[in-house]
Design an enzyme around this catalytic site. Structure first.
Site, PDB file in Angstrom:
ATOM      1  N   ASP A   9       0.859  -1.185   0.000  1.00  0.00           N
ATOM      2  CA  ASP A   9       0.000   0.000   0.000  1.00  0.00           C
ATOM      3  C   ASP A   9       0.895   1.234   0.000  1.00  0.00           C
ATOM      4  O   ASP A   9       1.834   1.319   0.802  1.00  0.00           O
ATOM      5  CB  ASP A   9      -0.896   0.019   1.238  1.00  0.00           C
ATOM      6  CG  ASP A   9      -1.939  -1.093   1.228  1.00  0.00           C
ATOM      7  OD1 ASP A   9      -1.972  -1.868   0.257  1.00  0.00           O
ATOM      8  OD2 ASP A   9      -2.726  -1.171   2.189  1.00  0.00           O
ATOM      9  N   ASP A 131     -15.324  -4.176  -1.590  1.00  0.00           N
ATOM     10  CA  ASP A 131     -14.881  -3.832  -0.238  1.00  0.00           C
ATOM     11  C   ASP A 131     -16.117  -3.722   0.643  1.00  0.00           C
ATOM     12  O   ASP A 131     -16.970  -2.857   0.420  1.00  0.00           O
ATOM     13  CB  ASP A 131     -14.105  -2.514  -0.260  1.00  0.00           C
ATOM     14  CG  ASP A 131     -12.889  -2.593  -1.186  1.00  0.00           C
ATOM     15  OD1 ASP A 131     -12.310  -3.689  -1.285  1.00  0.00           O
ATOM     16  OD2 ASP A 131     -12.539  -1.580  -1.799  1.00  0.00           O
TER      17      ASP A 131
END
Length: 239
Positions: A9, A131
């Site tokens: 990330d 998500d």
């Protein structure tokens, strides 16, 4: 054998992790994501999931240079997500070395564009990002909850030809409390042919074993590696 997909990330070009997608919890693990990717590759990893966290919030791709550096200095097969909202963003991702892209917000906010891309690039390159928080899809860096329910959302898109789905349980992400095995079993019961990529909560090797037993095809994980709960050597049993 379950496919292992470590995650990198990116915020400000650095390798970070968040807890439950909260940007206030960011912790920098390495200033140089290329080093991290090279280490993964040196231990036999073939796949990589890169998330442009700046892009997810800015709503356009930001950290494409990091993607380019990792793609040009390793042979990892990369899927890239975060901030892909326009044709230009998508081209930037592919031109800078992504073999696949993960698209979440655009599938909710602009289904016509998502379907166009699915048709144009095919279901091997386009991964649907789902998500989930309390069974609803979240978008825009998880800062916004949609009214889309998970299973109907997946049904709509599998009918359109989606094959690969990256499903993150937001409540588990970065918390090192174990993945939502039951959630993934429920999805696979409904969609047995789906290439489901589980994400969120992996805290130890046993969690990966549990997902493999549940016949989940692939898993994304990051914090457990960065916190030393799982070592790269531990992963040899899955190679």
């Amino acid at each position: 054998m379950i496919e292992l997909i470590p995650a990198i990330d990116i915020i400000d070009g650095k390798c970070v992790r968040l807890s439950q997608g909260d940007y206030n919890t960011q912790k920098v693990y390495n200033e140089n994501p290329v080093e991290v990717a090279k280490e993964f590759e040196a231990h036999g990893i073939h796949r990589l999931h890169i998330v442009d966290l700046d892009g997810a919030v800015s709503r356009h791709v930001v950290n494409y240079r990091v993607l380019d550096q990792i793609a040009s200095r390793t042979s990892l097969v990369i899927d890239f997500g975060g901030g892909i909202k326009t044709d230009e963003d998508l081209v930037i991702a592919f031109d800078n070395g992504a073999q696949m892209v993960t698209l979440g917000s655009v599938a909710v906010k602009n289904p016509g564009l998502f379907k166009k891309w699915l048709e144009q690039y095919g279901n091997e390159k386009i991964i649907l990002g789902a998500d989930v928080k309390e069974n609803k899809i979240s978008v825009n860096g998880w800062k916004e909850e949609s009214q889309q329910q998970l299973i109907p959302f997946l049904k709509d898109y599998t009918k359109e030809g989606v094959f690969k789905v990256l499903c993150t349980d937001i409540s588990r992400d970065g918390m090192l409390q174990g993945p939502s095995v039951e959630l993934y079993q429920q999805i696979l019961k409904e969609f047995p042919n789906m290439h489901l990529i589980a994400s969120g909560g992996v805290s130890c090797i046993q969690d990966i074993i549990d997902l493999e037993i549940a016949k989940v095809p692939a898993v994304v994980f990051g914090k457990a590696l960065y916190e030393g709960k799982i070592t790269l050597k531990d992963l040899n049993r899955f190679m």
